[in-house]
Motif scaffolding. Sequence first.
Motif, PDB file in Angstrom:
ATOM      1  N   ASP A   1      53.859  46.007  41.899  1.00 48.04           N
ATOM      2  CA  ASP A   1      54.200  44.451  42.536  1.00 48.04           C
ATOM      3  C   ASP A   1      55.691  44.462  41.883  1.00 48.04           C
ATOM      4  OD1 ASP A   1      52.419  43.710  41.147  1.00 48.04           O
ATOM      5  OD2 ASP A   1      52.600  41.592  42.064  1.00 48.04           O
TER       6      ASP A   1
ATOM      7  N   TRP B   1      55.632  51.724  44.424  1.00 47.54           N
ATOM      8  CA  TRP B   1      55.368  53.356  43.749  1.00 47.54           C
ATOM      9  C   TRP B   1      57.013  53.924  43.601  1.00 47.54           C
ATOM     10  CZ3 TRP B   1      52.518  53.284  40.004  1.00 47.54           C
ATOM     11  CH2 TRP B   1      51.066  52.533  40.433  1.00 47.54           C
TER      12      TRP B   1
ATOM     13  N   SER C   1      46.534  51.125  43.843  1.00 49.39           N
ATOM     14  CA  SER C   1      46.616  49.751  44.015  1.00 49.39           C
ATOM     15  C   SER C   1      45.693  48.904  44.919  1.00 49.39           C
ATOM     16  CB  SER C   1      48.209  50.143  44.943  1.00 49.39           C
ATOM     17  OG  SER C   1      49.314  50.562  44.299  1.00 49.39           O
TER      18      SER C   1
ATOM     19  N   GLN D   1      46.453  48.999  48.352  1.00 48.21           N
ATOM     20  CA  GLN D   1      46.718  49.909  49.074  1.00 48.21           C
ATOM     21  C   GLN D   1      46.196  50.395  50.395  1.00 48.21           C
ATOM     22  OE1 GLN D   1      45.601  53.378  45.747  1.00 48.21           O
ATOM     23  NE2 GLN D   1      45.633  55.344  47.736  1.00 48.21           N
TER      24      GLN D   1
END
Length: 270
Positions: free
Chosen positions: A164, A169, A236, A239
Amino acid sequence: MKVKQFFEAHPVFRYEEFAAFMTSQGTNRPESWRQQLSYHQKAGHLIHIRKFLYAVKPSLSQPQWVDPYLIASKAVDGAILSYHTALELHGIAYTTFNEFTFLTNRQMQAFIYAGQRFRAVCQPKKLVVNKKTEYACEEIKREGMSVKLTNLERTIVDVLDRPDLGGGWEEIWRSLDNVTSIDTATMIEYALLLKNATVAAKVGFFLEQRPSHFVVEQKHLAKLLSNLPKQPHYMSRDQRGEGKYIEKWRLIVPLTIINRTWEEPDVENI
């Protein structure tokens, strides 16, 4: 040294630095320091960016612009530029952002100046506890001033840990594709200092994606493999959607990374 010379050597400075300078010149009264700052601000020589933070106003022959990297480096005493801001200073960021990130041991709210956002991020707890907050940092010069930032190896680990703060990504992977040389031993040593199994897995996965000219010794990877999470972890924290499980690293990697969905299609094969 006259006040003018101090301003020439410090295009951005903190009140504490000016106070130390005035003291060195034999002026010990805080009232005198504040009067000097107030005079030069009213005269149009200084810009008061926020509490304790000043910039020297560029001359008429120069663009009316204050270097945001210098602002970030002086936003708090001991600031270390980091994450995507460090990627930019290392010359590998895919995109230039209007947010500037710096590490500090203090709690501090973000602030905005000239349409740019300056964000403080607390140092990782393990580094604070072990007094390693300046591990893998370096200094560069901007406008004659020293700016402290995380080195390339630490920056890579940090953005893998906090995507973040690295722009997400796609931005991270596009940026890291510009890396031509890294010290994998330093990167792994820093990753292990964080005492975070998911970080160890992400660094190991990243290193194995590097082109063949990146030499990654198996003894280094072995250090990461011995510090993996016991169960599969998402790459993540937030995610969502499909991912591919990389068994070796016990890591569930987003398909956007696996498939590099941001890359241009091969037009000839469409």
